[in-house]
Write an enzyme that holds these catalytic residues in place. Structure first.
Site, mmCIF file in Angstrom:
data_model
loop_
_atom_site.group_PDB
_atom_site.id
_atom_site.type_symbol
_atom_site.label_atom_id
_atom_site.label_comp_id
_atom_site.label_asym_id
_atom_site.label_seq_id
_atom_site.Cartn_x
_atom_site.Cartn_y
_atom_site.Cartn_z
ATOM 1 N N LYS A 205 0.843 -1.205 0.000
ATOM 2 C CA LYS A 205 0.000 0.000 0.000
ATOM 3 C C LYS A 205 0.876 1.252 0.000
ATOM 4 C CE LYS A 205 -3.816 -2.417 2.162
ATOM 5 N NZ LYS A 205 -4.733 -2.653 3.273
ATOM 6 N N GLN A 249 -4.849 -1.936 9.463
ATOM 7 C CA GLN A 249 -4.667 -3.235 8.815
ATOM 8 C C GLN A 249 -5.231 -4.358 9.682
ATOM 9 O OE1 GLN A 249 -3.609 -3.490 5.708
ATOM 10 N NE2 GLN A 249 -3.773 -5.717 5.673
ATOM 11 N N ASP A 272 -11.372 2.201 3.723
ATOM 12 C CA ASP A 272 -11.583 0.757 3.648
ATOM 13 C C ASP A 272 -13.073 0.436 3.513
ATOM 14 O OD1 ASP A 272 -9.413 -0.954 3.589
ATOM 15 O OD2 ASP A 272 -9.000 -0.798 5.739
HETATM 16 N N1 LIG Z 1 -7.627 -2.864 6.626
HETATM 17 C C1 LIG Z 1 -7.668 -3.902 5.782
HETATM 18 N N2 LIG Z 1 -7.158 -5.083 6.161
HETATM 19 C C2 LIG Z 1 -7.215 -6.135 5.289
HETATM 20 C C3 LIG Z 1 -7.765 -5.975 3.991
HETATM 21 C C4 LIG Z 1 -8.290 -4.725 3.646
HETATM 22 O O1 LIG Z 1 -8.834 -4.512 2.515
HETATM 23 N N3 LIG Z 1 -8.214 -3.712 4.558
HETATM 24 N N4 LIG Z 1 -7.713 -7.024 3.078
HETATM 25 C C5 LIG Z 1 -6.845 -8.152 3.332
HETATM 26 C C6 LIG Z 1 -5.397 -7.966 2.952
HETATM 27 N N5 LIG Z 1 -5.119 -7.058 1.819
HETATM 28 C C7 LIG Z 1 -5.124 -5.726 2.020
HETATM 29 O O2 LIG Z 1 -5.041 -5.220 3.067
HETATM 30 C C8 LIG Z 1 -4.665 -7.549 0.574
HETATM 31 C C9 LIG Z 1 -4.828 -8.861 0.215
HETATM 32 C C10 LIG Z 1 -4.303 -9.324 -0.997
HETATM 33 C C11 LIG Z 1 -3.629 -8.483 -1.846
HETATM 34 C C12 LIG Z 1 -2.974 -8.957 -3.095
HETATM 35 O O3 LIG Z 1 -2.399 -8.182 -3.810
HETATM 36 N N6 LIG Z 1 -2.990 -10.244 -3.370
HETATM 37 C C13 LIG Z 1 -2.206 -10.809 -4.440
HETATM 38 C C14 LIG Z 1 -1.159 -11.744 -3.868
HETATM 39 C C15 LIG Z 1 -0.175 -10.992 -3.033
HETATM 40 C C16 LIG Z 1 0.829 -11.911 -2.369
HETATM 41 O O4 LIG Z 1 1.711 -12.361 -3.081
HETATM 42 O O5 LIG Z 1 0.706 -12.157 -1.158
HETATM 43 C C17 LIG Z 1 -3.082 -11.618 -5.360
HETATM 44 O O6 LIG Z 1 -4.089 -12.177 -4.909
HETATM 45 O O7 LIG Z 1 -2.714 -11.678 -6.533
HETATM 46 C C18 LIG Z 1 -3.487 -7.169 -1.491
HETATM 47 C C19 LIG Z 1 -3.997 -6.717 -0.307
HETATM 48 C C20 LIG Z 1 -6.902 -8.488 4.811
HETATM 49 N N7 LIG Z 1 -6.681 -7.326 5.632
#
Ligand SMILES: Nc1nc2c(c(=O)[nH]1)N[C@@H](CN(C=O)c1ccc(C(=O)N[C@@H](CCC(=O)O)C(=O)O)cc1)CN2
Length: 447
Positions: A205, A249, A272
């Protein structure tokens, strides 16, 4: 007997980022056709202006044919990433893909295939794993062996490519905002503890902020921080007019009540979209921050022009940040929306039967590979929102990422599917950036 299968195969360019398609032609027949001269293969090529491959008619005059060959020609100097995933529908199984550039190279292979076809464009002997830049003209050869060809297609939804598209758009808007008002969007992220995945996502982020011209502030607390101390920090950020968006987070340590934290974030800074006011406004169809993952799903649906009106959307999982908002969004009287929605959960009876009725199936349960082929209707759209780290000693990281969907067996049945990684997850951070830009502009709540 001539069997016409109009549009029986669809090869989405989404698999190959940054690659401009020049021509694509499908050829009926066996492996031997592969060695036909280039001249014969290029007659009547299909051209696409924007890089998406359109459907190409395919006429099979040998229904027993065991393979179809496709040739795609790319500009010189393109990069085919090793990660590029090539999966094709039509009951077909992808056996081998060759990059032909002097020598032929295997870049992907269906897991069930133990050996390569006997001869390739440059002979089986030259086939080896490929990666990197192609010099000169590059031909990507695709051999699809299939038990039967049906008039249906499967398209892999490329979250990475769509995210890149939206990223460029947001960056442009930021430049414009700065020029017009001098305002730089500012996102604050609070990270509690040292959870490995959370560290990664927050770092992504912060990086996205830098890339898009946003300002960012990362506030860290040890996992021993008290709820009261965390709440004080949230209130301090709420009161700071220079800070446009605030996220905390998740997950948080057990002694902290996430609802209390979310409810303390000012709705106008809740990028969020987790605050009850934003969830309520979203449910009423009023302007609101929509939580990042469901918003990302909608962006993918829209980008691929997937029809939703009148469809049955089944959401597996009722979490407040994904399943619940997704179910609300898909029933709204708009596009994407107008679905008949069923939300399911761990206590749902006959879950597999309900899933089989889905035209659009959203896996948001958080159980790796829970959704299997027998739970999916032929031609369904499958959005996999799950993202679990599963121990995998063969990986340097020690884990692999798994979604809620058993991809290899489900994908061939679908019309569209998101992979994990590379699907919905890729849109999560983009949606957050979009919300932060809206916050900076005062577009949802006036400043
Ligand atoms: N405050 C928040 N916490 C969490 C959220 C959220 O939206 N707000 N969501 C998830 C975690 N998350 C962002 O925070 C998140 C999850 C996945 C990805 C992502 O880019 N995934 C990639 C793989 C990345 C990797 O290699 O690990 C994919 O699926 O291609 C970004 C952000 C829980 N917490």
């Amino acid at each position: 007997m001539i069997e016409k299968l109009e549009g029986a195969l669809n090869i989405p360019l989404a698999y190959c980022n940054k690659v401009r398609l020049l021509a694509c032609r499908l050829y009926q027949a066996g492996v031997e056709f592969i060695d036909r001269p280039f001249r014969e293969m290029t007659e009547n090529p299909g051209r696409t202006p924007n890089g998406d491959i359109t459907r190409h008619p395919l006429v099979i005059d040998r229904p027993q044919a065991k393979s179809v060959a496709a040739r795609i020609e790319y500009d010189a100097g393109v990069e085919i990433q090793k990660k590029t995933r090539l999966v094709f529908g039509n009951e077909g199984k992808l056996h081998a893909v060759y990059l032909r550039n002097g020598t032929a190279k295997l870049i992907d292979k269906a897991p069930e295939i133990k050996s390569l076809p006997p001869a390739g464009p440059a002979g089986g002997a030259n086939i080896r794993p490929a990666r990197g830049e192609a010099q000169g003209n590059l031909y990507l050869w695709i051999l699809i062996f299939h038990s039967s060809l049906q008039d249906k297609v499967m398209q892999l939804i490329d979250g990475k490519a769509v995210a890149a598209h939206f990223k460029a758009r947001i960056a442009e808007e930021v430049t414009q905002l700065k020029a017009e008002s001098g305002k730089t969007p500012h996102l604050v992220a609070i990270l509690v503890g040292n959870n490995g995945a959370s560290e990664t996502y927050v770092a992504h982020k912060v990086k996205a902020c830098a890339e898009l011209g946003f300002e960012s502030t990362l506030v860290r607390f040890p996992d021993t921080v008290s709820e009261e101390e965390l709440l004080r920090k949230v209130e301090e950020i709420n009161a700071n007019p220079d800070m446009d968006g605030l996220i905390v987070q998740l997950p948080l340590p057990k002694h902290i009540n996430p609802d209390r934290i979310m409810e303390t974030i000012a709705p106008a800074k809740d990028v969020d979209g987790f605050h009850p006011i934003n969830i309520g406004r979203m449910a009423k169809g009023l302007p609101a921050y929509v939580s990042a993952t469901p918003q990302g799903c909608l962006m993918l649906i829209e980008h691929y022009g997937i029809e939703t009106a009148g469809k049955h959307c089944v959401v597996v999982g009722r979490s407040q940040i994904v399943g619940l908002p997704m179910s609300i969004l898909m029933q709204r009287n708009t596009y994407p929306g107008n679905c008949t929605v069923t939300i399911t959960h761990s206590k749902t009876a006959n879950l597999a039967e309900i899933c089989r009725q889905a035209d659009i199936l959203v896996g948001a349960l958080g159980r790796p590979e829970f959704i299997t082929a027998d739970m999916v209707k032929e031609g369904a759209v499958v959005l996999d929102v799950g993202l679990e780290r599963v121990a995998d000693p063969s990986k340097k990281s020690g884990f692999s990422l798994k979604g809620d969907v058993k991809f290899d067996e489900v994908a061939p049945k679908t019309s569209y599917i998101t992979p994990v990684p590379g699907g919905v997850g890729q849109m999560t951070i983009i949606s957050l950036m979009q919300n932060t830009l809206l916050a900076a502009k005062g577009a949802i709540y006036a400043k």
